[in-house]
Motif scaffolding. Structure first.
Motif, PDB file in Angstrom:
ATOM      1  N   SER A 242       0.829  -1.215   0.000  1.00 32.47           N
ATOM      2  CA  SER A 242       0.000   0.000   0.000  1.00 32.47           C
ATOM      3  C   SER A 242       0.856   1.255   0.000  1.00 32.47           C
ATOM      4  N   TRP A 243       2.082   1.154   0.496  1.00 37.13           N
ATOM      5  CA  TRP A 243       3.013   2.289   0.482  1.00 37.13           C
ATOM      6  C   TRP A 243       3.668   2.490  -0.882  1.00 37.13           C
ATOM      7  N   GLY A 244       3.553   1.489  -1.764  1.00 35.44           N
ATOM      8  CA  GLY A 244       4.165   1.617  -3.075  1.00 35.44           C
ATOM      9  C   GLY A 244       5.549   1.019  -3.182  1.00 35.44           C
ATOM     10  N   VAL A 245       5.849   0.052  -2.349  1.00 37.82           N
ATOM     11  CA  VAL A 245       7.164  -0.603  -2.394  1.00 37.82           C
ATOM     12  C   VAL A 245       7.256  -1.488  -3.630  1.00 37.82           C
ATOM     13  N   ASP A 246       8.413  -1.411  -4.313  1.00 35.12           N
ATOM     14  CA  ASP A 246       8.661  -2.201  -5.522  1.00 35.12           C
ATOM     15  C   ASP A 246       9.721  -3.275  -5.322  1.00 35.12           C
ATOM     16  N   TYR A 247      10.445  -3.201  -4.216  1.00 34.31           N
ATOM     17  CA  TYR A 247      11.592  -4.091  -3.977  1.00 34.31           C
ATOM     18  C   TYR A 247      11.676  -4.288  -2.470  1.00 34.31           C
ATOM     19  N   LEU A 248      11.749  -5.534  -2.028  1.00 32.09           N
ATOM     20  CA  LEU A 248      11.837  -5.804  -0.593  1.00 32.09           C
ATOM     21  C   LEU A 248      13.062  -6.657  -0.307  1.00 32.09           C
ATOM     22  N   LYS A 249      13.914  -6.159   0.572  1.00 32.01           N
ATOM     23  CA  LYS A 249      15.058  -6.929   1.065  1.00 32.01           C
ATOM     24  C   LYS A 249      14.699  -7.473   2.440  1.00 32.01           C
ATOM     25  N   ILE A 250      14.797  -8.803   2.590  1.00 29.65           N
ATOM     26  CA  ILE A 250      14.622  -9.414   3.903  1.00 29.65           C
ATOM     27  C   ILE A 250      16.000  -9.878   4.351  1.00 29.65           C
ATOM     28  N   ASP A 251      16.479  -9.313   5.442  1.00 26.44           N
ATOM     29  CA  ASP A 251      17.872  -9.453   5.884  1.00 26.44           C
ATOM     30  C   ASP A 251      17.970 -10.416   7.063  1.00 26.44           C
ATOM     31  N   GLY A 252      19.218 -10.820   7.362  1.00 26.11           N
ATOM     32  CA  GLY A 252      19.445 -11.727   8.484  1.00 26.11           C
ATOM     33  C   GLY A 252      18.927 -13.120   8.246  1.00 26.11           C
TER      34      GLY A 252
ATOM     35  N   ARG B  76       0.662  -6.283  -5.531  1.00 27.83           N
ATOM     36  CA  ARG B  76       1.658  -5.399  -6.149  1.00 27.83           C
ATOM     37  C   ARG B  76       2.890  -6.227  -6.512  1.00 27.83           C
ATOM     38  N   PRO B  77       3.452  -6.046  -7.720  1.00 33.81           N
ATOM     39  CA  PRO B  77       4.692  -6.751  -8.045  1.00 33.81           C
ATOM     40  C   PRO B  77       5.857  -6.184  -7.237  1.00 33.81           C
ATOM     41  N   ILE B  78       6.506  -7.038  -6.432  1.00 38.17           N
ATOM     42  CA  ILE B  78       7.592  -6.602  -5.554  1.00 38.17           C
ATOM     43  C   ILE B  78       8.775  -7.547  -5.724  1.00 38.17           C
ATOM     44  N   ASN B  79       9.872  -7.000  -6.224  1.00 39.67           N
ATOM     45  CA  ASN B  79      11.119  -7.740  -6.378  1.00 39.67           C
ATOM     46  C   ASN B  79      11.585  -8.194  -4.992  1.00 39.67           C
ATOM     47  N   TYR B  80      11.888  -9.474  -4.843  1.00 37.09           N
ATOM     48  CA  TYR B  80      12.104 -10.090  -3.520  1.00 37.09           C
ATOM     49  C   TYR B  80      13.560 -10.507  -3.387  1.00 37.09           C
ATOM     50  N   ALA B  81      14.285  -9.843  -2.480  1.00 39.95           N
ATOM     51  CA  ALA B  81      15.726 -10.055  -2.311  1.00 39.95           C
ATOM     52  C   ALA B  81      16.032 -10.594  -0.923  1.00 39.95           C
ATOM     53  N   LEU B  82      16.937 -11.585  -0.856  1.00 34.76           N
ATOM     54  CA  LEU B  82      17.340 -12.192   0.413  1.00 34.76           C
ATOM     55  C   LEU B  82      18.761 -11.787   0.762  1.00 34.76           C
TER      56      LEU B  82
END
Length: 582
Positions: free
Chosen positions: A199-209, A230-236
C-alpha cells in the motif's frame, strides 16, 4: 527490473541493439539452473539502482533518500538503467525492548527521520520514474508480543504465533522472536505486513538476516508478496548457504552469496564513512561467484552486494580495482546496486557506471564461468546467443604485473576471433588461437570475441537444459568446462542445447560422452523438434573417465536451433560433456 514496467529507453535500446543481446534471444538461451526460478515474473534481468546502506548507513532520512533519487536522475544514471532507490535498515523506531510497533505489531517508522511517512517518500521516488525499495528481517517484534497486538483482519494475536524461546538475527533494535508457522495466524501476520508495504508503493523488498533456519519465513514472505496485489522484487540477505541455493532460487529474485562488501573501516561510528570497502572484500567474491554460477538466470540472481563505485579512490579502491569490481559484477550477472554517494559522483566513476557495453554484459542475463584460476590470474567467460563470447581477464594481486592468457579452446571455440575491448570500445583486431594481456595489479581486461566462420563453437552440457533428476557432476575426470550432465537412468532423459547458426546450412555436430557400462545407451538426436538420428548408438567407452565423440551432420536454420539428445531405453543416457558445432 523490479516490476513489469518497461526498461528505461536507453537501456531498452541497448538490450536490443548491436552492442547487446536481444532480450528474447537471451531468454531462449539462458541455461536454467538445477532448480526452477521464482515464477513471480520479476527481475528477468539483474536489478540496477542504489541502496542506502553503504554510504548513508545508520542515519537514513527522508531528505537523504530524496537527494539520492534526485542525483540518480540528474546524473543520467537512470537513463542507463539504474532505477531502484532502496531504503535499508535503521528507518525504524526503537525503545528498550526493541522495535516499537503499530497497532498490528508491525515495525513503526521513525517519524523524526521520515516525517512525511514511507508512502510519501515512495510517491516522490515514483514521480522521478524510479522504483522504491524497503527492508525487513524475519520474525515478530518483542513489543508486539508483550502488547499482544492483534493480527490485522483476524481473531489472532501476536502471542498466538510467537516462539519466545529464541530470537531471530537482527542488526538494529534486536528483540525479534521467531514465528511458529505451524500456528494459525502466522501467515496472516506476514500477509498483513506485505499488504502494508504494498500500500506504500514498495517495488523491492530486502529481507535481511536470513539463514537456512528461516526458510519458513522466506516462504511465508514469498506467499505474502504474491498475494499483496503489487509486483515486488524479492531479495534475500545475507551470506546464504549454497546448500539451499535451489530453495532460494525457487522463492526469491536474488540472494546474497556472502557477507557485507563494506569493510567497516571508516573513521565514523561503527566504521562508517570512507573508505566504504577494500580490495580484499572484492577479491573474496571471485570464489563465491564461481561456486554459485549455476544458480543465476532470469528471475533469480546471485547478489555479490553493493557496487562501490561513484566517489573515486576514497571508497577504498583505486581506478583499476573499481573497473575490476564492476567487471566481476557484470560477468556474474549480479544486481548492480550502488552504495556510494550519488550527490558527489565524480567524472571517472560516472564514465564507468554509464559504460553501456559493461551494462550490456550484466543485463544479458547470463552468469559467466571461471575457466582460469591460477594465483592472481583469473579468466572468466560466457557465451552470448549470437555466438560471441565475453571474456574477462583479471590480475587480482596487489603487486607486480601479470601476463594473463587464455586459449580460445578454453573459452569454447577454436580458430580466430575478432576482438573488441569492452571498456574502451577499441578493436583488438583478429586474434588466432589464444589471447593474452599484461595487467597491472588489480587491473582487468574485458573483451568480446567474435569467432570467425569455420570455427568450432562449444556448448557445455552443464549450461544446457536437462530433464528432471539430472545432475551436473564432477566425479569422473577428463571433462571439459565445469562438469558434465548425469541424467536419470530412464527412457526420456534428455539434454537440450540452443545452437546458433548465422545461415541455414548443414552443420557437423559432435556429442562428447562417456559410458562406463557394457550396455549401449542409445539416444534420439532431434533438431528443432524433428528426429534426425533415431536410436543413435552411444556404446560403452570402457570407463566413466573415457570420453568419446559421436559426430553427425544435421540441418540448421538461420538463428537459434534446439538440439536435444533423448535416451530411448531404461538405461538412460550416457554422461554428456558437451556439444560442438562446426
Amino acid at each position: 527490473m523490479g516490476g513489469r514496467s518497461p526498461n528505461p529507453p536507453l537501456l531498452r535500446a541497448l538490450l536490443v541493439g548491436a552492442l547487446a543481446i536481444p532480450l528474447a534471444a537471451a531468454g531462449l538461451t539462458a541455461a536454467p539452473p538445477p532448480a526452477a526460478a521464482s515464477d513471480n515474473g520479476l527481475s528477468l534481468r539483474p536489478a540496477m539502482g542504489w541502496s542506502s546502506w553503504s554510504f548513508v548507513r545508520r542515519q537514513p532520512t527522508e531528505a537523504k533518500l530524496k537527494a539520492q533519487a534526485d542525483a540518480l536522475v540528474g546524473s543520467g544514471l537512470k537513463e542507463h538503467g539504474y532505477i531502484h532507490v532502496n531504503l535499508d535498515d535503521f528507518y525504524q523506531k526503537c525503545d528498550s525492548n526493541g522495535f516499537t510497533v503499530d497497532p498490528y505489531g508491525r515495525w513503526a517508522v521513525d517519524s523524526a527521520k521520515f516525517p512525511s511517512g514511507i508512502k510519501a517518500l515512495a510517491d516522490y521516488i515514483h514521480s522521478k520514474g524510479l522504483k522504491f525499495g524497503f527492508y525487513v528481517t524475519p520474525g515478530i517484534a518483542k513489543n508486539a508480543v508483550t502488547r499482544n497486538t492483534p493480527i490485522e483482519g483476524t481473531s489472532y494475536h501476536a502471542k498466538d504465533i510467537a516462539d519466545t524461546s529464541k530470537l531471530e538475527k537482527n542488526y538494529n533494535c534486536k528483540n525479534m522472536y521467531y514465528i511458529d508457522y505451524s500456528k494459525p495466524g502466522s501467515q496472516e501476520f506476514v500477509n498483513s505486513w506485505a499488504r502494508q508495504i504494498a500500500s506504500w508503493g514498495v517495488d523491492y523488498l530486502k529481507i535481511d538476516g536470513v539463514g537456512s533456519h528461516d526458510i519458513p519465513d522466506v516462504r511465508a514472505w514469498d506467499k505474502a508478496l504474491r498475494a499483496s496485489g503489487r509486483p515486488i522484487n524479492y531479495a534475500l540477505s545475507n551470506n546464504l548457504a549454497i546448500a539451499d541455493a535451489p530453495t532460494w532460487r525457487q522463492l526469491a529474485n536474488s540472494w546474497r552469496t556472502q557477507g557485507d562488501v563494506e569493510c567497516y573501516c571508516g573513521p565514523g561510528p561503527n566504521g562508517s564513512g570512507f573508505p566504504l570497502t577494500d580490495w580484499n572484500h572484492i577479491t573474496s567474491r571471485f570464489n563465491s561467484a564461481a561456486n554459485w554460477q549455476q544458480y543465476a538466470g532470469p528471475g533469480g540472481w546471485n547478489d555479490l552486494d553493493s557496487l562501490e563505485i561513484g566517489n573515486g579512490d576514497q571508497v577504498g579502491l583505486n581506478a583499476d580495482q573499481r573497473r575490476s569490481h564492476m567487471t566481476l559484477w557484470a560477468m556474474a550477472a549480479s544486481p548492480l546496486l550502488l552504495g556510494t554517494d550519488l550527490t558527489a559522483l565524480n567524472a571517472t566513476d560516472k564514465a564507468m557506471l554509464t559504460n553501456d557495453r559493461l551494462i550490456a554484459v550484466n543485463q544479458d542475463g547470463i552468469a559467466a564461468r571461471r575457466i582460469v584460476n591460477s594465483g592472481p590470474q583469473q579468466v572468466w567467460s560466457k557465451r552470448e546467443p549470437n555466438g560471441d563470447y565475453i571474456v574477462a581477464l583479471f590480475n587480482t594481486g596487489t603487486s607486480g604485473n601479470q601476463t594473463v592468457a587464455v586459449n580460445w579452446s578454453q573459452v569454447g571455440f577454436s580458430g580466430a576471433a575478432a576482438v573488441t575491448d569492452l571498456w574502451s570500445g577499441q578493436s583488438g583486431g583478429l586474434v588466432n588461437g589464444s589471447y593474452s594481456v599484461t595487467l597491472r595489479p588489480g587491473e582487468t581486461r574485458l573483451i568480446r570475441a567474435t569467432p570467425q566462420s569455420g570455427t568450432t563453437v562449444r556448448y557445455e552440457a552443464e549450461n544446457a537444459s536437462f530433464s528432471a533428476g539430472s545432475t551436473v557432476d564432477t566425479d569422473h575426470g577428463g571433462f571439459s568446462g565445469t562438469g558434465f550432465v548425469n541424467t536419470a537412468n530412464a527412457a526420456g532423459a534428455y539434454v537440450e542445447w540452443t545452437v546458433e547458426s548465422a545461415t541455414a546450412r548443414d552443420a557437423a555436430l559432435t556429442i562428447r560422452y562417456a559410458n562406463g557400462t557394457t550396455a549401449g545407451r542409445p539416444m534420439d538426436v532431434s533438431v528443432n523438434g524433428a528426429v534426425v538420428s533415431a536410436g543413435r548408438a552411444f556404446d560403452g567407452t570402457g570407463a566413466w573417465t573415457s570420453w568419446a565423440d559421436s559426430t553427425l551432420s544435421v540441418p540448421l536454420k538461420a538463428g537459434s536451433n534446439t538440439v536435444r539428445v533423448t535416451a530411448t531405453t531404461a538405461n538412460g543416457a550416457p554422461n554428456i560433456d558437451y556439444l560442438d558445432r562446426g
